[in-house]
Design a protein around this motif. Sequence first.
Motif, mmCIF file in Angstrom:
data_model
loop_
_atom_site.group_PDB
_atom_site.id
_atom_site.type_symbol
_atom_site.label_atom_id
_atom_site.label_comp_id
_atom_site.label_asym_id
_atom_site.label_seq_id
_atom_site.Cartn_x
_atom_site.Cartn_y
_atom_site.Cartn_z
ATOM 1 N N GLY A 187 0.847 -1.184 0.000
ATOM 2 C CA GLY A 187 0.000 0.000 0.000
ATOM 3 C C GLY A 187 0.881 1.231 0.000
ATOM 4 O O GLY A 187 1.982 1.219 -0.558
ATOM 5 N N TYR A 188 0.437 2.289 0.641
ATOM 6 C CA TYR A 188 1.196 3.536 0.617
ATOM 7 C C TYR A 188 2.275 3.516 1.705
ATOM 8 O O TYR A 188 1.984 3.495 2.890
ATOM 9 C CB TYR A 188 0.264 4.721 0.816
ATOM 10 N N ILE A 189 3.532 3.509 1.246
ATOM 11 C CA ILE A 189 4.688 3.523 2.130
ATOM 12 C C ILE A 189 5.541 4.727 1.742
ATOM 13 O O ILE A 189 5.882 4.892 0.564
ATOM 14 C CB ILE A 189 5.502 2.217 2.001
ATOM 15 N N ARG A 190 5.862 5.568 2.709
ATOM 16 C CA ARG A 190 6.560 6.820 2.408
ATOM 17 C C ARG A 190 8.022 6.557 2.024
ATOM 18 O O ARG A 190 8.821 6.080 2.824
ATOM 19 C CB ARG A 190 6.513 7.739 3.622
ATOM 20 N N ILE A 203 -0.925 6.009 4.906
ATOM 21 C CA ILE A 203 0.491 5.874 4.599
ATOM 22 C C ILE A 203 1.278 5.574 5.872
ATOM 23 O O ILE A 203 0.949 6.056 6.961
ATOM 24 C CB ILE A 203 1.031 7.138 3.899
ATOM 25 N N VAL A 204 2.317 4.734 5.738
ATOM 26 C CA VAL A 204 3.202 4.426 6.865
ATOM 27 C C VAL A 204 4.628 4.804 6.484
ATOM 28 O O VAL A 204 4.954 4.957 5.307
ATOM 29 C CB VAL A 204 3.137 2.930 7.257
ATOM 30 N N GLY A 209 6.811 0.000 6.844
ATOM 31 C CA GLY A 209 6.404 -0.684 5.622
ATOM 32 C C GLY A 209 7.347 -1.799 5.234
ATOM 33 O O GLY A 209 6.919 -2.897 4.863
ATOM 34 N N CYS A 210 8.657 -1.552 5.334
ATOM 35 C CA CYS A 210 9.640 -2.568 4.953
ATOM 36 C C CYS A 210 9.633 -3.741 5.926
ATOM 37 O O CYS A 210 9.833 -4.889 5.531
ATOM 38 C CB CYS A 210 11.024 -1.952 4.845
ATOM 39 N N ARG A 211 9.412 -3.458 7.201
ATOM 40 C CA ARG A 211 9.310 -4.543 8.172
ATOM 41 C C ARG A 211 8.109 -5.436 7.832
ATOM 42 O O ARG A 211 8.198 -6.669 7.907
ATOM 43 C CB ARG A 211 9.164 -3.978 9.580
ATOM 44 N N ALA A 212 7.003 -4.821 7.423
ATOM 45 C CA ALA A 212 5.821 -5.593 7.036
ATOM 46 C C ALA A 212 6.084 -6.398 5.770
ATOM 47 O O ALA A 212 5.617 -7.541 5.635
ATOM 48 C CB ALA A 212 4.635 -4.647 6.827
ATOM 49 N N MET A 213 6.841 -5.843 4.840
ATOM 50 C CA MET A 213 7.157 -6.554 3.605
ATOM 51 C C MET A 213 8.000 -7.792 3.888
ATOM 52 O O MET A 213 7.735 -8.873 3.359
ATOM 53 C CB MET A 213 7.874 -5.617 2.623
ATOM 54 N N TRP A 231 -4.658 -2.799 4.113
ATOM 55 C CA TRP A 231 -4.635 -3.016 2.669
ATOM 56 C C TRP A 231 -5.243 -4.339 2.230
ATOM 57 O O TRP A 231 -5.720 -4.443 1.094
ATOM 58 C CB TRP A 231 -3.208 -2.850 2.149
ATOM 59 N N THR A 232 -5.268 -5.345 3.087
ATOM 60 C CA THR A 232 -5.927 -6.595 2.687
ATOM 61 C C THR A 232 -7.425 -6.383 2.466
ATOM 62 O O THR A 232 -7.950 -6.739 1.403
ATOM 63 C CB THR A 232 -5.677 -7.705 3.724
#
Length: 250
Positions: A187-190, A203-204, A209-213, A231-232
């Motif tokens: 989703g939206y990651i800064r 946005i995160v 965001g990278c930790r979630a990825m 986002w799911t």
Amino acid sequence: MSRTIMITGASSGLGEGMAREFAARGDNLALCARRTERLDALKEELQGRYPGLTVSVRALDVNNHDQVFDVFRAFRDEFGTLDRIIVNAGIGKGQPLGTGKFRANLQTAETNFVAALAQMEAAMEIFREQNRGHLVTVSSVTAVRGLPGNVTTYAATKSGLAALSEGLRVELKKSGSPIRVTTLYPGYIRTEINEKVKNTPFIVDAETGCRAMVKAIESGRSECFVPGWPWTPIGFILRRLPESMLAKIF
């Protein structure tokens, strides 16, 4: 036992953030991008923080397709094996169709789809020889529908990448291959790609965001929206909205 993880587009944004996350897990890294000075700085940072880590960096313009194959093979030869390859390099250019910005849309299509195809080809060549490996492709939540305006071409390229990944995944499952394919829908990651965009919902920051990825990659699932919340459910809803609703939202 340490794994070797290769990431394209690793000099900034999501690629750089994922490199940090995997380094913290003790993984050796093969990092490539156009901006080698930033890769060198990242290598120095990670090896200083994790002295036992092996980090190798190489210059790569993913639109130079011959170079893609050369760099992927060079990393394989250097490490002996590549356990995971993350096709991350991409750009966010794009303008409404028919507004005189064909070159920007063409560059987006060439980088996000054609160059991604070259990376997937090079990765699968290595994985088929090894008879193992994990290919990860970074799509986008925009891939779930055709979207208007500046996002039209970008969303189309990410949709094409997701379809390419799914087709490969089906082929590998059909043949019983141990090679895995994961598609991420961030989703939206800064990051630098959207740092000037204002009023972006949900946005995160890049670290979150990278930790979630990385968590999604490690989960072993075939497809993941990241971060999972919200986002799911948003992806589920977007796939089912009528075009009239999409026109009002976007």
